[in-house]
Enzyme design. Structure first.
Site, PDB file in Angstrom:
ATOM      1  N   HIS A   1      28.662   8.843 -12.906  1.00  0.00           N
ATOM      2  CA  HIS A   1      28.810   8.975 -11.457  1.00  0.00           C
ATOM      3  C   HIS A   1      30.204   8.578 -11.015  1.00  0.00           C
ATOM      4  O   HIS A   1      30.568   8.744  -9.850  1.00  0.00           O
ATOM      5  CB  HIS A   1      27.764   8.121 -10.737  1.00  0.00           C
ATOM      6  CG  HIS A   1      27.738   6.701 -11.197  1.00  0.00           C
ATOM      7  ND1 HIS A   1      28.649   5.779 -10.763  1.00  0.00           N
ATOM      8  CD2 HIS A   1      26.962   6.069 -12.099  1.00  0.00           C
ATOM      9  CE1 HIS A   1      28.413   4.629 -11.365  1.00  0.00           C
ATOM     10  NE2 HIS A   1      27.403   4.773 -12.185  1.00  0.00           N
TER      11      HIS A   1
ATOM     12  N   HIS B   1      38.675   0.517  -5.971  1.00  0.00           N
ATOM     13  CA  HIS B   1      37.880  -0.708  -5.941  1.00  0.00           C
ATOM     14  C   HIS B   1      38.157  -1.528  -7.192  1.00  0.00           C
ATOM     15  O   HIS B   1      37.946  -1.034  -8.303  1.00  0.00           O
ATOM     16  CB  HIS B   1      36.376  -0.375  -5.885  1.00  0.00           C
ATOM     17  CG  HIS B   1      35.926   0.112  -4.549  1.00  0.00           C
ATOM     18  ND1 HIS B   1      34.715   0.740  -4.361  1.00  0.00           N
ATOM     19  CD2 HIS B   1      36.533   0.042  -3.337  1.00  0.00           C
ATOM     20  CE1 HIS B   1      34.602   1.040  -3.072  1.00  0.00           C
ATOM     21  NE2 HIS B   1      35.690   0.641  -2.433  1.00  0.00           N
TER      22      HIS B   1
ATOM     23  N   THR C   1      26.950   1.375  -4.840  1.00  0.00           N
ATOM     24  CA  THR C   1      26.093   2.212  -5.690  1.00  0.00           C
ATOM     25  C   THR C   1      24.831   1.397  -5.992  1.00  0.00           C
ATOM     26  O   THR C   1      24.870   0.161  -5.953  1.00  0.00           O
ATOM     27  CB  THR C   1      26.785   2.576  -7.021  1.00  0.00           C
ATOM     28  OG1 THR C   1      27.240   1.378  -7.658  1.00  0.00           O
ATOM     29  CG2 THR C   1      27.963   3.518  -6.806  1.00  0.00           C
TER      30      THR C   1
HETATM   31 ZN   LIG Z   1      33.322   1.447  -5.707  1.00  0.00          ZN
END
Ligand SMILES: [Zn+2]
Ligand SMILES: *[C@@H]1O[C@H](CO)[C@@H](O)[C@H](O)[C@H]1NC(C)=O
Ligand SMILES: *[C@@H]1O[C@H](CO)[C@@H](O)[C@H](O)[C@H]1NC(C)=O
Ligand SMILES: *[C@@H]1O[C@H](CO)[C@@H](O)[C@H](O)[C@H]1NC(C)=O
Ligand SMILES: *[C@@H]1O[C@H](CO)[C@@H](O)[C@H](O)[C@H]1NC(C)=O
Length: 307
Positions: free
Chosen positions: A88, A140, A224
């Protein structure tokens, strides 16, 4: 015949059971995976009241003088890192010698990995939005409190994880420092592929640390599943430049675990539910060339007046 049909159906559903969630762009009505609005049905924490990402409304942020500059350790060192296509997104594993502290964080945190969220070609793709604007990409960098041995352990603590977020902004020129990331992503096209990246330096990718005084801070979650509400978010104002060509290339290099092109990998923004978003302030006054020139003019003007 019937048996082998059953077996292939079983194997097919097993192959999906490892990652049963998907992004909106990946979802189609014949897909068995859950789209973001339904993540909570499989991962209850995704329905919590302190979820991420959020839209940051700059006119509503609260200035907090406790939000001083962060201290970065290991960000200037070169590291050999492993990049892996997780189905993903792609994660770049980071060594624990990379650390952050200060900046109002309750502890010292060590790095675990970094990854990116992007759109389609050079279209909108960041997770956080700023006054409703979605940037083309967001970095991130995931850190956990030093005392924890794994991300799973840190997820049990409401401030167990410190996530640094940087927006990318389209620039006319290629960002040569971003090439190392772009090249690494090319080498992990399929789910499960991994590759090593030699001599990666985080300080080459992010803006200079003396330009990172301005940032937003709020309490939220992983973006997520399982969406654990364990994250102290730091969203920097200073953006990273990247060319349109680089953005297009990144969003075309990888494929999802479903085999579709890995694009639009961002979660929709979530409700604030009364949370406040703090702001560090713009940081120390940095004189611009124009201000310096005006100042020089005023000084010399005053000088002439005395004659
Ligand atoms: Zn992230
Ligand atoms: C879903 O349908 C689309 C076209 O309608 C097709 O391309 C795709 O392969 C289908 N996906 C699955 C998992 O059957
Ligand atoms: C990184 O990898 C290179 C070869 O790819 C090797 O020469 C070097 O010693 C490695 N550095 C570290 C710190 O592991
Ligand atoms: C998280 O906390 C729960 C309840 O306190 C505990 O049972 C579980 O083992 C913890 N998980 C980890 C990974 O530390
Ligand atoms: C990447 O994954 C694909 C699909 O699983 C596999 O066929 C291929 O050999 C892998 N490539 C590398 C370099 O590991």
């Amino acid at each position: 015949m019937t048996f082998s049909l059953h077996l292939s159906v079983l194997l097919w559903s097993l192959s999906f059971s490892t990652a049963q969630w998907c992004y909106q762009g990946q979802y189609s009505c014949n897909e068995t995976c859950r789209a973001p609005s339904d993540w909570f049905t499989l991962f209850p924490k995704c329905g919590g009241d302190r979820q991420s990402p959020i839209n940051i409304v700059t006119s509503k942020v609260q200035r907090d003088s406790a939000l001083t500059a962060l201290s970065f350790q290991g960000y200037h060192d070169t590291h050999n890192v492993t990049v892996e296509n997780m189905g993903h997104s792609a994660h770049f594993a980071l060594p624990p010698s990379v650390r952050i502290s200060g900046g109002g964080l309750p502890d010292t945190y060590k790095a675990v990995q970094f990854h990116l969220h992007w759109g389609t070609d050079a279209g909108p793709g960041s997770e956080h939005t700023l006054d409703g604007e979605r940037f083309p990409m967001e970095l991130h960098i995931v850190h956990i409190k030093e005392r924890y041995g794994s991300l799973e352990e840190a997820e049990n603590d409401t401030s167990g994880i410190a996530l640094l977020a940087f927006f990318f902004e389209e620039s006319a020129e290629d960002n040569v420092y971003f090439n190392v990331v772009e090249t690494a992503l090319e080498s992990v096209r399929y789910n499960g592929n991994s590759s090593s990246v030699a001599k990666l330096r985080l300080s080459d990718i992010i803006p200079a640390t003396q330009e990172l005084h301005g940032y937003y801070r709020y309490a939220g979650s992983m973006t997520t599943p399982g969406c654990d509400q364990a994250v102290v978010w730091t969203v920097f104002q200073r953006t990273i430049p990247v060319s349109r060509k680089q953005l297009v290339s990144v969003s075309r290099e990888l494929v999802f675990w479903t085999g579709k092109p890995m694009a639009d990998i961002f979660r929709p923004t979530q409700r604030l539910n009364g949370r406040s978003v703090l702001w560090s302030g713009a940081g120390p006054f940095l004189p611009s060339p124009l201000a310096l020139w005006l100042c020089a003019l005023a000084v010399s003007g005053g000088h002439w007046n005395r004659h």
